[in-house]
Design a protein around this motif. Structure first.
Motif, mmCIF file in Angstrom:
data_model
loop_
_atom_site.group_PDB
_atom_site.id
_atom_site.type_symbol
_atom_site.label_atom_id
_atom_site.label_comp_id
_atom_site.label_asym_id
_atom_site.label_seq_id
_atom_site.Cartn_x
_atom_site.Cartn_y
_atom_site.Cartn_z
ATOM 1 N N GLN A 127 0.958 -1.084 0.077
ATOM 2 C CA GLN A 127 -0.079 0.105 0.012
ATOM 3 C C GLN A 127 0.968 1.259 0.103
ATOM 4 O O GLN A 127 2.220 1.156 0.108
ATOM 5 N N LEU A 128 0.276 2.212 -0.285
ATOM 6 C CA LEU A 128 0.971 3.450 0.044
ATOM 7 C C LEU A 128 1.556 3.774 1.300
ATOM 8 O O LEU A 128 1.076 3.309 2.246
ATOM 9 N N THR A 129 2.657 4.523 1.526
ATOM 10 C CA THR A 129 3.051 4.901 2.710
ATOM 11 C C THR A 129 2.185 5.616 3.513
ATOM 12 O O THR A 129 1.850 6.843 3.168
ATOM 13 N N HIS A 130 1.917 5.335 4.734
ATOM 14 C CA HIS A 130 1.018 6.083 5.618
ATOM 15 C C HIS A 130 1.713 7.429 6.519
ATOM 16 O O HIS A 130 2.676 6.776 6.923
ATOM 17 N N ARG A 131 1.466 8.415 6.106
ATOM 18 C CA ARG A 131 2.084 9.582 7.045
ATOM 19 C C ARG A 131 2.109 9.150 8.525
ATOM 20 O O ARG A 131 3.305 9.344 8.885
ATOM 21 N N ASN A 132 1.170 8.960 9.102
ATOM 22 C CA ASN A 132 1.203 8.662 10.780
ATOM 23 C C ASN A 132 2.318 7.373 11.043
ATOM 24 O O ASN A 132 2.912 7.671 12.009
ATOM 25 N N HIS A 133 2.377 6.515 10.118
ATOM 26 C CA HIS A 133 3.180 5.552 10.509
ATOM 27 C C HIS A 133 4.677 5.708 10.463
ATOM 28 O O HIS A 133 5.256 5.674 11.278
ATOM 29 N N LEU A 134 4.974 6.585 9.117
ATOM 30 C CA LEU A 134 6.374 7.071 9.016
ATOM 31 C C LEU A 134 6.577 8.169 10.169
ATOM 32 O O LEU A 134 7.787 8.200 10.823
ATOM 33 N N VAL A 135 5.915 9.110 10.356
ATOM 34 C CA VAL A 135 6.293 10.347 11.282
ATOM 35 C C VAL A 135 6.417 9.443 12.699
ATOM 36 O O VAL A 135 7.269 10.081 13.490
ATOM 37 N N TYR A 136 5.683 8.547 13.164
ATOM 38 C CA TYR A 136 5.700 7.903 14.592
ATOM 39 C C TYR A 136 6.996 7.464 14.711
ATOM 40 O O TYR A 136 7.570 7.307 15.985
ATOM 41 N N LEU A 137 7.618 6.887 13.616
ATOM 42 C CA LEU A 137 9.053 6.319 14.012
ATOM 43 C C LEU A 137 10.064 6.811 13.514
ATOM 44 O O LEU A 137 11.100 6.659 13.698
ATOM 45 N N GLN A 138 9.974 8.588 13.603
ATOM 46 C CA GLN A 138 11.089 9.294 13.227
ATOM 47 C C GLN A 138 12.138 9.278 14.441
ATOM 48 O O GLN A 138 13.123 9.595 14.245
ATOM 49 N N ASP A 139 11.575 9.526 15.658
ATOM 50 C CA ASP A 139 12.727 9.763 16.895
ATOM 51 C C ASP A 139 12.010 8.945 17.979
ATOM 52 O O ASP A 139 11.048 9.573 18.610
ATOM 53 N N ILE A 140 11.988 7.578 18.072
ATOM 54 C CA ILE A 140 11.816 7.037 19.268
ATOM 55 C C ILE A 140 12.710 6.782 20.414
ATOM 56 O O ILE A 140 13.951 6.500 19.975
ATOM 57 N N PRO A 141 12.591 6.744 21.609
ATOM 58 C CA PRO A 141 13.487 6.625 22.839
ATOM 59 C C PRO A 141 14.052 5.399 22.756
ATOM 60 O O PRO A 141 15.377 4.807 22.879
ATOM 61 N N CYS A 142 13.389 4.172 22.383
ATOM 62 C CA CYS A 142 13.672 2.690 22.402
ATOM 63 C C CYS A 142 12.437 2.113 21.646
ATOM 64 O O CYS A 142 11.622 2.409 21.332
ATOM 65 N N GLY A 143 13.140 0.601 21.172
ATOM 66 C CA GLY A 143 12.260 -0.320 20.623
ATOM 67 C C GLY A 143 11.302 -0.954 21.234
ATOM 68 O O GLY A 143 10.232 -1.043 20.718
ATOM 69 N N VAL A 144 11.431 -1.303 22.664
ATOM 70 C CA VAL A 144 10.418 -2.011 23.452
ATOM 71 C C VAL A 144 9.917 -0.841 24.303
ATOM 72 O O VAL A 144 10.822 -0.151 25.013
ATOM 73 N N VAL A 145 8.669 -0.553 24.437
ATOM 74 C CA VAL A 145 8.340 0.541 25.322
ATOM 75 C C VAL A 145 8.537 0.010 26.751
ATOM 76 O O VAL A 145 8.265 -1.112 27.247
ATOM 77 N N PRO A 146 9.110 0.944 27.779
ATOM 78 C CA PRO A 146 9.665 0.485 28.937
ATOM 79 C C PRO A 146 8.250 0.175 29.963
ATOM 80 O O PRO A 146 7.399 1.073 29.895
ATOM 81 N N GLY A 147 8.415 -0.941 30.846
ATOM 82 C CA GLY A 147 7.234 -0.905 31.853
ATOM 83 C C GLY A 147 8.129 -0.864 33.197
ATOM 84 O O GLY A 147 9.033 -1.456 33.487
#
Length: 307
Positions: A127-147
């Protein structure tokens, strides 16, 4: 990782190529034509002769038809002067094969683009690249959400070393390693506006007490001789995103700096009164925002995509 490192060239500039199903030869012009290979999807890609290491990739979404059947493609472009230029290049090199028009142009960092192409749920169906998917992954602190359960880490096998390694792997701009340049430059970088009112009242009594408690807790918990050398507080409240803020930084003897930004959530406030509640909204380790690691939920559920 340099932006050009993910590009696999197939045709050099000013080279003609034959495209199956298209009735004429296409010349690459002043561009290299190739692709970006991801773990779950490949993208056709264009790199201009004037592309530099400072350029961001642009993803051009194209929609069109082939024999009256809807068709689409996402093209990665590096070195375009703006979105219109990127769109024109994508349509010239790929879109004219199916009479395509631009649907969207999304600017992305190299790391964010690779994370997107390496995230399986985004590519189950082409499918076309979804803007919100790509924007969400621009700068994340870590790959697994800390608990966290209180002060106990319940993810990353319960080991802060694993959490720090995860953070380092996703530290796109080496913010964890670069030294903190002080509150003055931080406040300048976020466009802080000092509120110059004679009646401003800073809640020194309670804020200073909290900072002193944090200081004491850090000193007690520190191991290996890592102690707090200096605590610095912004000299007066400043405005950021229309609300009043106060910033506090802790300098440690090993060269690390922790900075906490508090804000008064009342947008109509003209001053910080003694009874006002200050909320922490940004926590930085050196020059890296680690808020999502220290307080990942922040009042609502969040999820980081594991890449």
């Amino acid at each position: 990782m340099r932006n050009i490192d993910i590009f696999k060239p197939l045709y050099a500039p000013h080279v003609s190529r034959v495209v199956e199903g298209f009735d004429s030869v296409i010349n690459s012009g002043p561009c290299s034509i190739g692709f970006i290979k991801g773990q779950y999807r490949d993208l056709n890609a264009i790199v201009t002769e004037t592309a530099t290491d400072d350029d961001q990739w642009r993803i051009v979404n194209l929609k069109g038809k082939i024999n009256q059947v809807p068709a689409f493609d996402s093209i990665a472009v590096l070195g375009a002067v703006d979105n219109d230029h990127a769109s024109a290049l994508a349509q010239l090199q790929f879109g004219r094969m199916f009479d395509a028009v631009e649907d969207d142009v999304i600017e992305t960092s190299t790391q964010g683009l690779i994370r997107h192409l390496s995230t399986p749920q985004y590519h189950k169906n082409k499918q076309l690249t979804h803007r919100n998917h790509l924007v969400y992954l621009q700068d994340i602190p870590c790959g697994v959400v800390p608990g966290w359960d209180g002060i106990e880490l319940i993810t990353h096998d319960g080991k802060t070393a694993n959490l720090l390694l995860d953070m380092q792997r996703h530290d796109d701009h080496s913010g964890l390693l670069s030294s903190f340049d002080g509150l003055a430059l931080l406040l300048e970088s976020i466009d802080a506006e000092y509120a110059d009112f004679d009646s401003i009242i800073v809640e020194y009594r309670y804020l200073d007490k909290l900072m002193s408690m944090l200081h004491k807790a850090m000193q007690t918990a520190s191991k290996g001789g890592v102690k707090v050398l200096k605590v610095e507080q912004s000299e007066k409240p400043f405005r950021h995103k229309k609300v009043l803020n106060i910033a506090v930084s802790y300098d440690f003897e090993d060269g690390q700096t922790i900075t906490i930004l508090f804000h008064n959530p009342d947008r109509d406030a003209k001053r910080i009164a003694p009874q006002d509640t200050l909320l922490s909204w940004k926590i930085m380790m050196n020059n890296r925002d680690v808020t999502g690691v220290i307080q990942p939920n922040q009042g609502s559920k969040q999820a980081f995509v594991h890449s």
